[in-house]
Design a protein around this motif. Structure first.
Motif, mmCIF file in Angstrom:
data_model
loop_
_atom_site.group_PDB
_atom_site.id
_atom_site.type_symbol
_atom_site.label_atom_id
_atom_site.label_comp_id
_atom_site.label_asym_id
_atom_site.label_seq_id
_atom_site.Cartn_x
_atom_site.Cartn_y
_atom_site.Cartn_z
ATOM 1 N N PHE A 115 0.913 -1.119 -0.066
ATOM 2 C CA PHE A 115 0.028 -0.248 0.001
ATOM 3 C C PHE A 115 1.099 1.225 0.093
ATOM 4 O O PHE A 115 1.270 1.756 1.160
ATOM 5 C CB PHE A 115 -1.062 -0.115 1.274
ATOM 6 N N LEU A 116 1.133 1.770 -1.260
ATOM 7 C CA LEU A 116 1.954 3.091 -1.358
ATOM 8 C C LEU A 116 1.479 4.339 -1.608
ATOM 9 O O LEU A 116 0.651 4.394 -2.616
ATOM 10 C CB LEU A 116 2.961 2.473 -2.401
ATOM 11 N N MET A 117 1.584 5.145 -0.665
ATOM 12 C CA MET A 117 1.159 6.626 -0.494
ATOM 13 C C MET A 117 1.828 7.510 -1.016
ATOM 14 O O MET A 117 2.995 7.321 -1.115
ATOM 15 C CB MET A 117 0.211 6.828 0.623
ATOM 16 N N PRO A 118 1.309 8.602 -1.608
ATOM 17 C CA PRO A 118 2.292 9.556 -2.415
ATOM 18 C C PRO A 118 2.819 10.666 -1.351
ATOM 19 O O PRO A 118 3.791 11.335 -1.747
ATOM 20 C CB PRO A 118 1.129 10.334 -3.217
ATOM 21 N N ASP A 119 2.432 11.242 -0.406
ATOM 22 C CA ASP A 119 2.691 12.479 0.263
ATOM 23 C C ASP A 119 2.294 12.473 1.664
ATOM 24 O O ASP A 119 1.274 12.081 2.040
ATOM 25 C CB ASP A 119 2.485 13.845 -0.563
ATOM 26 N N GLU A 120 2.800 13.448 2.539
ATOM 27 C CA GLU A 120 2.495 13.583 3.745
ATOM 28 C C GLU A 120 2.166 14.959 4.024
ATOM 29 O O GLU A 120 1.603 15.316 5.199
ATOM 30 C CB GLU A 120 3.777 13.179 4.821
ATOM 31 N N HIS A 138 -6.213 8.204 7.673
ATOM 32 C CA HIS A 138 -7.441 7.502 7.236
ATOM 33 C C HIS A 138 -7.331 6.368 6.348
ATOM 34 O O HIS A 138 -7.797 5.159 6.418
ATOM 35 C CB HIS A 138 -8.356 8.786 6.713
ATOM 36 N N ASP A 139 -6.486 6.663 5.204
ATOM 37 C CA ASP A 139 -6.141 5.534 4.112
ATOM 38 C C ASP A 139 -5.464 4.479 4.691
ATOM 39 O O ASP A 139 -5.994 3.373 4.436
ATOM 40 C CB ASP A 139 -5.584 6.198 3.037
ATOM 41 N N ARG A 140 -4.633 4.587 5.246
ATOM 42 C CA ARG A 140 -3.587 3.689 5.787
ATOM 43 C C ARG A 140 -4.578 2.827 6.966
ATOM 44 O O ARG A 140 -4.582 1.323 6.595
ATOM 45 C CB ARG A 140 -2.314 4.099 6.487
ATOM 46 N N PRO A 141 -5.062 3.547 7.903
ATOM 47 C CA PRO A 141 -5.653 2.587 8.829
ATOM 48 C C PRO A 141 -6.794 2.048 8.306
ATOM 49 O O PRO A 141 -7.333 0.680 8.598
ATOM 50 C CB PRO A 141 -6.127 3.381 10.049
ATOM 51 N N GLY A 142 -7.718 2.470 7.456
ATOM 52 C CA GLY A 142 -8.713 2.034 6.697
ATOM 53 C C GLY A 142 -8.442 0.578 5.973
ATOM 54 O O GLY A 142 -8.831 -0.461 5.791
ATOM 55 N N PHE A 143 -7.042 0.700 5.183
ATOM 56 C CA PHE A 143 -6.739 -0.401 4.415
ATOM 57 C C PHE A 143 -6.138 -1.647 5.075
ATOM 58 O O PHE A 143 -6.763 -2.739 4.893
ATOM 59 C CB PHE A 143 -5.539 0.161 3.503
ATOM 60 N N ALA A 155 -12.450 -0.692 -0.329
ATOM 61 C CA ALA A 155 -12.788 -1.158 -1.730
ATOM 62 C C ALA A 155 -11.309 -1.714 -2.328
ATOM 63 O O ALA A 155 -11.216 -2.745 -2.889
ATOM 64 C CB ALA A 155 -13.224 0.072 -2.629
ATOM 65 N N ALA A 156 -10.262 -0.834 -2.140
ATOM 66 C CA ALA A 156 -9.109 -1.310 -2.528
ATOM 67 C C ALA A 156 -8.544 -2.670 -1.961
ATOM 68 O O ALA A 156 -7.880 -3.443 -2.539
ATOM 69 C CB ALA A 156 -7.910 -0.328 -2.434
ATOM 70 N N ALA A 157 -8.938 -2.755 -0.530
ATOM 71 C CA ALA A 157 -8.699 -3.934 0.213
ATOM 72 C C ALA A 157 -9.337 -5.187 -0.523
ATOM 73 O O ALA A 157 -8.761 -6.402 -0.783
ATOM 74 C CB ALA A 157 -8.782 -3.820 1.575
ATOM 75 N N ASP A 158 -10.521 -5.056 -0.761
ATOM 76 C CA ASP A 158 -11.434 -5.927 -1.345
ATOM 77 C C ASP A 158 -11.064 -6.670 -2.706
ATOM 78 O O ASP A 158 -10.982 -7.768 -3.012
ATOM 79 C CB ASP A 158 -12.984 -5.466 -1.187
ATOM 80 N N VAL A 159 -10.707 -5.497 -3.397
ATOM 81 C CA VAL A 159 -10.271 -5.714 -4.798
ATOM 82 C C VAL A 159 -8.686 -6.787 -4.713
ATOM 83 O O VAL A 159 -8.709 -7.511 -5.445
ATOM 84 C CB VAL A 159 -10.150 -4.587 -5.667
#
Length: 365
Positions: free
Chosen positions: A49-54, A62-67, A297-301
């Motif tokens: 799970f690679l995110m772009p910026d801080e 939100h994104d990281r904990p949710g995934f 949704a990304a985790a499900d896919v």
């Protein structure tokens, strides 16, 4: 017992042992097959799970904990390899290559540079690794899936909402709005920008100037807006900012210039800071798009890909099967109902000491 009888007995024993061994082997193979079928190809797999910026706080908050939470539900034995590139495309490439080297079978990528990410997708596909474009699409290569909120719709909603606000009063001749867009290397920012243009088109509200903010950096947005305040002064009746960070930078520029009241400024992402600025009356709107929805949704896919399944697509964008979620505009009028009452944020998280009085006026406690 004679030799002939002895040989026959030995032959029977060997045959029996051979048959038992064969039956045991078949039983073991059958058991392995059953185990594989029940857990699918996802068991103990690695997903990056690679995110772009801080600069945008949403990724860590939100994104990281949710995934991670959704992956634990869908695949308890899977490992999540997380990294944030902090706005550096070269760093993200290193993180991507590291994920491949560590054996990731699926990579969820929110690219720093949407165009340059094409080479990352190609490198993954060369190793039969699936790539899910996340939030920001990859425009020059076909990812295996794309999941996001509808970015073009976001741009149109925030700008149309601002136009409605401005038209409730008198718009002086020669005045207009500033447009503070997102990063020029982010295709999603380009989609938001396109939507902003659609929302302003034919509205009668003039765009005085616009700016593409490198890395979505609030400080750079603030510097640019400061220059425009010196240039246009009171002709600026509003600012269409593409997210809460750039909107916050714009507001800081007006306050530093002594402009009071600050003209209405838009935002996007419904960050705590952005929502507090709305409560205080400094920011006009934002977009509620709970990142946990897209992350789930990304985790499900991801798990579907690991199990060899083909995820269904709602639409196609950049030749990529896609799922796009609808955003919601937030202003003071619906902030309590959409954010607090629906549990997106607790009143206590929003109404800190500095904002307690303003929250009380909006009935938030």
């Amino acid at each position: 017992m004679n030799r002939t009888t002895t040989r026959r007995t030995a032959t029977v024993i060997v045959s029996a042992l051979t048959l038992a061994s064969a039956l045991t082997a078949c039983s073991q193979k059958s058991g392995d097959s059953s185990s594989s079928s029940s857990s699918g190809g996802a068991a103990k797999a690695k997903v990056a799970f690679l995110m772009p910026d801080e600069a945008s706080t949403r990724y860590e908050e939100h994104d990281r904990p949710g995934f991670v939470a959704e992956m634990k539900k869908k695949c308890p034995d899977c490992s999540v390899l997380y990294n944030n590139a902090n706005g550096d495309a070269s760093k993200q490439q290193q993180q991507f290559n590291s994920a491949l080297a560590q054996g990731a079978k699926v990579i969820v990528l929110d690219p720093v540079d949407s165009t340059a990410a094409a080479s990352l997708v190609q490198a993954a596909h060369a190793q039969n690794v699936k790539v899910i474009a996340y939030d920001r699409p990859v425009s020059k290569a076909k990812a295996d899936y794309y999941v996001s909120f509808d970015n073009e719709k976001i741009g149109k909603l925030i700008s149309a909402s601002l136009v409605q606000k401005l038209k409730k009063g008198k718009i002086p001749a020669g005045s207009g709005v500033l447009e503070v867009n997102g990063s020029p290397t982010d295709v999603a920012a380009g989609l938001i920008k396109k939507g902003i243009h659609e929302g302003l088109a034919g509205s009668g509200v003039k765009t005085l100037a616009e700016y593409d903010t490198p890395e979505w950096d609030p400080a750079k947005a603030q510097t640019w807006v400061s220059g425009q305040i010196s240039r246009f002064g009171t002709k600026i009746v509003g600012v269409v900012a593409a997210n809460d960070g750039t909107g916050g930078g714009a507001i800081a520029a007006f306050k530093a210039a002594g402009v009071d009241p600050v003209p209405p400024v838009t935002g996007n992402d419904a960050t705590v800071a952005g929502l507090q600025l709305i409560v205080a009356g400094d920011q006009y709107n934002t977009i509620n798009k709970p990142s946990e929805i897209v992350a789930a949704a990304a985790a499900d896919v991801s798990v579907q890909f690991l199990n060899g399944e083909k995820p269904t697509a709602q639409t196609t964008l950049f030749d990529t099967p896609s799922q796009l979620f609808d955003p919601t505009v937030i202003t003071q009028d619906n902030l309590k109902a959409e954010i607090v009452d629906k549990g997106v944020l607790k009143a206590g998280d929003l109404c800190t000491t500095a904002y307690a009085a303003a929250c009380a006026k909006l009935g938030i406690s």
